[in-house]
Design a protein around this motif. Structure first.
Motif, PDB file in Angstrom:
ATOM      1  N   LEU A 134       0.834  -1.207   0.000  1.00  0.00           N
ATOM      2  CA  LEU A 134       0.000   0.000   0.000  1.00  0.00           C
ATOM      3  C   LEU A 134       0.862   1.248   0.000  1.00  0.00           C
ATOM      4  N   ARG A 135       1.908   1.247   0.831  1.00  0.00           N
ATOM      5  CA  ARG A 135       2.774   2.418   0.895  1.00  0.00           C
ATOM      6  C   ARG A 135       3.457   2.689  -0.453  1.00  0.00           C
ATOM      7  N   ALA A 136       3.927   1.639  -1.107  1.00  0.00           N
ATOM      8  CA  ALA A 136       4.576   1.805  -2.417  1.00  0.00           C
ATOM      9  C   ALA A 136       3.591   2.368  -3.439  1.00  0.00           C
ATOM     10  N   TYR A 137       2.364   1.876  -3.426  1.00  0.00           N
ATOM     11  CA  TYR A 137       1.343   2.383  -4.347  1.00  0.00           C
ATOM     12  C   TYR A 137       1.062   3.864  -4.072  1.00  0.00           C
ATOM     13  N   LEU A 138       0.898   4.212  -2.800  1.00  0.00           N
ATOM     14  CA  LEU A 138       0.605   5.603  -2.441  1.00  0.00           C
ATOM     15  C   LEU A 138       1.757   6.526  -2.833  1.00  0.00           C
ATOM     16  N   GLN A 139       2.974   6.052  -2.670  1.00  0.00           N
ATOM     17  CA  GLN A 139       4.145   6.844  -3.053  1.00  0.00           C
ATOM     18  C   GLN A 139       4.106   7.166  -4.549  1.00  0.00           C
ATOM     19  N   ASN A 140       3.859   6.149  -5.366  1.00  0.00           N
ATOM     20  CA  ASN A 140       3.841   6.338  -6.821  1.00  0.00           C
ATOM     21  C   ASN A 140       2.724   7.272  -7.265  1.00  0.00           C
ATOM     22  N   VAL A 141       1.542   7.079  -6.696  1.00  0.00           N
ATOM     23  CA  VAL A 141       0.396   7.883  -7.121  1.00  0.00           C
ATOM     24  C   VAL A 141       0.547   9.326  -6.639  1.00  0.00           C
ATOM     25  N   THR A 142       1.186   9.526  -5.491  1.00  0.00           N
ATOM     26  CA  THR A 142       1.416  10.891  -5.000  1.00  0.00           C
ATOM     27  C   THR A 142       2.410  11.628  -5.885  1.00  0.00           C
ATOM     28  N   VAL A 143       3.478  10.953  -6.296  1.00  0.00           N
ATOM     29  CA  VAL A 143       4.437  11.566  -7.219  1.00  0.00           C
ATOM     30  C   VAL A 143       3.731  11.988  -8.506  1.00  0.00           C
ATOM     31  N   GLU A 144       2.846  11.121  -8.990  1.00  0.00           N
ATOM     32  CA  GLU A 144       2.111  11.415 -10.221  1.00  0.00           C
ATOM     33  C   GLU A 144       1.248  12.666 -10.066  1.00  0.00           C
ATOM     34  N   THR A 192       8.704  22.463 -13.262  1.00  0.00           N
ATOM     35  CA  THR A 192       9.161  21.080 -13.350  1.00  0.00           C
ATOM     36  C   THR A 192      10.111  20.779 -12.194  1.00  0.00           C
ATOM     37  N   ALA A 193       9.659  19.980 -11.268  1.00  0.00           N
ATOM     38  CA  ALA A 193      10.477  19.645 -10.098  1.00  0.00           C
ATOM     39  C   ALA A 193      11.334  18.423 -10.390  1.00  0.00           C
ATOM     40  N   PRO A 194      12.560  18.400  -9.864  1.00  0.00           N
ATOM     41  CA  PRO A 194      13.408  17.206 -10.022  1.00  0.00           C
ATOM     42  C   PRO A 194      12.742  15.987  -9.372  1.00  0.00           C
ATOM     43  N   ALA A 195      13.051  14.820  -9.887  1.00  0.00           N
ATOM     44  CA  ALA A 195      12.457  13.582  -9.385  1.00  0.00           C
ATOM     45  C   ALA A 195      12.715  13.405  -7.893  1.00  0.00           C
ATOM     46  N   ARG A 196      13.926  13.759  -7.422  1.00  0.00           N
ATOM     47  CA  ARG A 196      14.258  13.570  -6.000  1.00  0.00           C
ATOM     48  C   ARG A 196      13.377  14.453  -5.113  1.00  0.00           C
ATOM     49  N   VAL A 197      13.044  15.652  -5.606  1.00  0.00           N
ATOM     50  CA  VAL A 197      12.197  16.563  -4.825  1.00  0.00           C
ATOM     51  C   VAL A 197      10.773  16.017  -4.757  1.00  0.00           C
ATOM     52  N   LEU A 198      10.266  15.586  -5.909  1.00  0.00           N
ATOM     53  CA  LEU A 198       8.924  15.000  -5.934  1.00  0.00           C
ATOM     54  C   LEU A 198       8.849  13.781  -5.028  1.00  0.00           C
ATOM     55  N   ASP A 199       9.890  12.964  -5.072  1.00  0.00           N
ATOM     56  CA  ASP A 199       9.912  11.748  -4.265  1.00  0.00           C
ATOM     57  C   ASP A 199       9.928  12.073  -2.770  1.00  0.00           C
ATOM     58  N   SER A 200      10.703  13.085  -2.386  1.00  0.00           N
ATOM     59  CA  SER A 200      10.769  13.484  -0.976  1.00  0.00           C
ATOM     60  C   SER A 200       9.433  14.039  -0.503  1.00  0.00           C
ATOM     61  N   CYS A 201       8.813  14.877  -1.322  1.00  0.00           N
ATOM     62  CA  CYS A 201       7.490  15.430  -0.980  1.00  0.00           C
ATOM     63  C   CYS A 201       6.465  14.311  -0.856  1.00  0.00           C
ATOM     64  N   ALA A 202       6.517  13.355  -1.776  1.00  0.00           N
ATOM     65  CA  ALA A 202       5.575  12.229  -1.748  1.00  0.00           C
ATOM     66  C   ALA A 202       5.775  11.388  -0.492  1.00  0.00           C
ATOM     67  N   THR A 203       7.033  11.161  -0.111  1.00  0.00           N
ATOM     68  CA  THR A 203       7.317  10.377   1.098  1.00  0.00           C
ATOM     69  C   THR A 203       6.690  11.030   2.322  1.00  0.00           C
ATOM     70  N   ALA A 204       6.849  12.358   2.426  1.00  0.00           N
ATOM     71  CA  ALA A 204       6.279  13.079   3.567  1.00  0.00           C
ATOM     72  C   ALA A 204       4.754  13.015   3.548  1.00  0.00           C
ATOM     73  N   TRP A 205       4.165  13.156   2.352  1.00  0.00           N
ATOM     74  CA  TRP A 205       2.697  13.140   2.260  1.00  0.00           C
ATOM     75  C   TRP A 205       2.126  11.760   2.566  1.00  0.00           C
ATOM     76  N   VAL A 206       2.756  10.712   2.067  1.00  0.00           N
ATOM     77  CA  VAL A 206       2.286   9.348   2.339  1.00  0.00           C
ATOM     78  C   VAL A 206       2.358   9.069   3.841  1.00  0.00           C
ATOM     79  N   ALA A 207       3.435   9.514   4.482  1.00  0.00           N
ATOM     80  CA  ALA A 207       3.544   9.329   5.935  1.00  0.00           C
ATOM     81  C   ALA A 207       2.391  10.036   6.649  1.00  0.00           C
ATOM     82  N   ALA A 208       2.042  11.222   6.169  1.00  0.00           N
ATOM     83  CA  ALA A 208       0.936  11.976   6.775  1.00  0.00           C
ATOM     84  C   ALA A 208      -0.399  11.256   6.577  1.00  0.00           C
TER      85      ALA A 208
END
Length: 200
Positions: A128-138, A147-163
């Motif tokens: 579930l966490r992996a799915y949420l991470q991918n869909v949040t990045v999208e 256009t945000a770098p992939a690492r920035v999007l990934d970090s933002c997504a990680t924080a949002w999924v945790a929330a």
């Protein structure tokens, strides 16, 4: 036995099995797996205790069936429809609302409760966490003003999924409006750096 009678019996059997799973879902979410005796499931489902064991040889098999058959979140068909160009925080709140509408709160509670002691729950929570991470990045990619770098999007997504996962864990202790207000604030914090860290 006439075919008509066999069909009726099969339908009744299916209804009993569903009632057992419904009862187990409610009780596991409210009390926890260990604190829920099989007799309580039978009583809530209004079936004989022996029928519970007819369908599910062990209490553990009831839990694994719930996890396999009742996903805590249904996959989203239209992720792009949640995006709001230039307003990534709003898009994140939209994402949470869509996931909540298409999911089962009780199952999310069960996953959180049982992840430490039941491998099936732990594995499902990982998936579930992996799915949420991918869909949040999208969603962020479609909504970010630049256009945000992939690492920035990934970090933002990680924080949002945790929330989102944290909110799902404590939902049973608070009102729905509190969840929405809390997540709005978190969404603003999570996306605040997107513009500054993006590249034109």
């Amino acid at each position: 036995m006439p075919a008509r009678h066999r069909r009726r019996t099969s339908g009744a059997d299916g209804e009993s099995r569903k009632r057992i799973l419904d009862a187990a879902e409610d009780l596991f979410a409210a009390r926890g797996f260990d604190a829920t005796p099989t007799a309580a499931i039978a009583t809530r489902a209004e079936v004989p205790k022996g029928l519970v064991f007819y369908y599910f040889p062990t209490k553990e098999s009831i839990l694994t069936t719930l996890i396999a058959e009742r996903p805590s979140t249904e996959p989203l068909d239209d992720v792009a429809g949640l995006a709001v160009t230039g307003e990534p925080a709003t898009a994140l709140v939209n994402l949470d609302a869509a996931l909540d509408r298409g999911g089962r709160r009780a199952m999310r509670t069960i996953l959180w409760r049982e992840a430490d002691t039941h491998p099936a729950a732990r594995e499902h929570l990982r998936t579930l966490r992996a799915y949420l991470q991918n869909v949040t990045v999208e969603v962020l990619r479609a909504s970010a003003p630049l256009t945000a770098p992939a690492r920035v999007l990934d970090s933002c997504a990680t924080a949002w999924v945790a929330a989102m996962l944290s909110a799902a864990h404590i939902d049973r202790f608070r009102e729905r409006d509190d969840r929405i207000e809390d997540l709005r604030g978190v969404a603003r914090v999570v996306t605040a750096g997107l513009g500054a860290l993006s590249t034109p």
